[in-house]
Design a protein around this motif. Structure first.
Motif, PDB file in Angstrom:
ATOM      1  N   SER A  97       4.786 -12.271  -9.423  1.00 18.69           N
ATOM      2  CA  SER A  97       3.414 -12.112  -8.934  1.00 18.69           C
ATOM      3  C   SER A  97       3.363 -12.120  -7.411  1.00 18.69           C
ATOM      4  O   SER A  97       2.532 -11.446  -6.808  1.00 18.69           O
ATOM      5  CB  SER A  97       2.514 -13.204  -9.501  1.00 18.69           C
ATOM      6  N   GLU A  98       4.286 -12.859  -6.770  1.00 22.90           N
ATOM      7  CA  GLU A  98       4.324 -12.875  -5.307  1.00 22.90           C
ATOM      8  C   GLU A  98       4.696 -11.492  -4.772  1.00 22.90           C
ATOM      9  O   GLU A  98       4.114 -10.999  -3.811  1.00 22.90           O
ATOM     10  CB  GLU A  98       5.312 -13.916  -4.814  1.00 22.90           C
ATOM     11  N   ASP A 123       3.033  -6.200  -2.437  1.00 20.01           N
ATOM     12  CA  ASP A 123       2.884  -4.749  -2.575  1.00 20.01           C
ATOM     13  C   ASP A 123       1.425  -4.339  -2.383  1.00 20.01           C
ATOM     14  O   ASP A 123       1.136  -3.358  -1.690  1.00 20.01           O
ATOM     15  CB  ASP A 123       3.378  -4.280  -3.950  1.00 20.01           C
ATOM     16  N   LYS A 124       0.513  -5.094  -2.979  1.00 20.97           N
ATOM     17  CA  LYS A 124      -0.918  -4.791  -2.827  1.00 20.97           C
ATOM     18  C   LYS A 124      -1.333  -4.914  -1.370  1.00 20.97           C
ATOM     19  O   LYS A 124      -2.077  -4.087  -0.848  1.00 20.97           O
ATOM     20  CB  LYS A 124      -1.760  -5.717  -3.694  1.00 20.97           C
ATOM     21  N   LEU A 125      -0.853  -5.974  -0.709  1.00 21.51           N
ATOM     22  CA  LEU A 125      -1.180  -6.167   0.707  1.00 21.51           C
ATOM     23  C   LEU A 125      -0.642  -5.016   1.541  1.00 21.51           C
ATOM     24  O   LEU A 125      -1.346  -4.470   2.393  1.00 21.51           O
ATOM     25  CB  LEU A 125      -0.615  -7.502   1.206  1.00 21.51           C
ATOM     26  N   ASN A 126       0.600  -4.615   1.284  1.00 20.58           N
ATOM     27  CA  ASN A 126       1.194  -3.492   2.017  1.00 20.58           C
ATOM     28  C   ASN A 126       0.405  -2.214   1.799  1.00 20.58           C
ATOM     29  O   ASN A 126       0.200  -1.424   2.733  1.00 20.58           O
ATOM     30  CB  ASN A 126       2.658  -3.296   1.611  1.00 20.58           C
ATOM     31  N   GLN A 127      -0.048  -1.975   0.573  1.00 19.14           N
ATOM     32  CA  GLN A 127      -0.842  -0.782   0.286  1.00 19.14           C
ATOM     33  C   GLN A 127      -2.167  -0.811   1.042  1.00 19.14           C
ATOM     34  O   GLN A 127      -2.589   0.195   1.601  1.00 19.14           O
ATOM     35  CB  GLN A 127      -1.099  -0.664  -1.222  1.00 19.14           C
ATOM     36  N   ARG A 128      -2.801  -1.986   1.057  1.00 16.63           N
ATOM     37  CA  ARG A 128      -4.087  -2.096   1.772  1.00 16.63           C
ATOM     38  C   ARG A 128      -3.895  -1.892   3.272  1.00 16.63           C
ATOM     39  O   ARG A 128      -4.702  -1.236   3.928  1.00 16.63           O
ATOM     40  CB  ARG A 128      -4.733  -3.447   1.495  1.00 16.63           C
ATOM     41  N   SER A 182      -3.415   1.700   4.139  1.00 20.08           N
ATOM     42  CA  SER A 182      -4.613   2.538   4.003  1.00 20.08           C
ATOM     43  C   SER A 182      -5.598   2.361   5.155  1.00 20.08           C
ATOM     44  O   SER A 182      -6.579   3.097   5.253  1.00 20.08           O
ATOM     45  CB  SER A 182      -5.314   2.243   2.673  1.00 20.08           C
ATOM     46  N   GLN A 214       4.227  -8.640  -6.316  1.00 20.78           N
ATOM     47  CA  GLN A 214       3.109  -7.739  -6.585  1.00 20.78           C
ATOM     48  C   GLN A 214       2.009  -7.930  -5.551  1.00 20.78           C
ATOM     49  O   GLN A 214       1.398  -6.962  -5.099  1.00 20.78           O
ATOM     50  CB  GLN A 214       2.564  -7.977  -7.990  1.00 20.78           C
ATOM     51  N   SER A 215       1.760  -9.180  -5.177  1.00 21.53           N
ATOM     52  CA  SER A 215       0.743  -9.466  -4.161  1.00 21.53           C
ATOM     53  C   SER A 215       1.131  -8.834  -2.829  1.00 21.53           C
ATOM     54  O   SER A 215       0.278  -8.272  -2.129  1.00 21.53           O
ATOM     55  CB  SER A 215       0.564 -10.969  -3.979  1.00 21.53           C
TER      56      SER A 215
END
Length: 88
Positions: free
Chosen positions: A3-4, A9-14, A17, A6-7
């Protein structure tokens, strides 16, 4: 992936963008935060726990779902000085 991961990855994507202007603003805010940050020391803590003499007893009171609401002691303040029966 945990989960860390994945978190992150989400932060990097945000972050990816963000527009260049928003990214620059965020970098400036982070730099300013670093300059303002100072270490602190907590020298003591004082608390009152309704219906309990200390934090442990208060936690036990909460776990037992007891009601700690009561009348305000007259020694705390003169209620007549603050109460207006007309609501004015």
């Amino acid at each position: 992936m945990g989960s860390e991961g994945q978190s992150m990855d989400k932060l990097n994507q945000r972050l990816a963008s963000l527009s260049p202007a928003k990214r620059q603003l965020m970098e400036q805010m982070l730099q300013r935060g670093k300059q303002l940050a100072e270490p602190i020391a907590i020298c003591g803590v004082g608390c009152r726990f309704p219906g309990a003499p200390n934090v442990h007893a208060y936690w036990q009171l909460l776990m037992r779902k007891e009601d700690a609401v009561g009348e305000i002691p007259p020694s705390r303040w003169d209620i007549d000085e603050f109460y207006d029966p007309t609501g004015e």
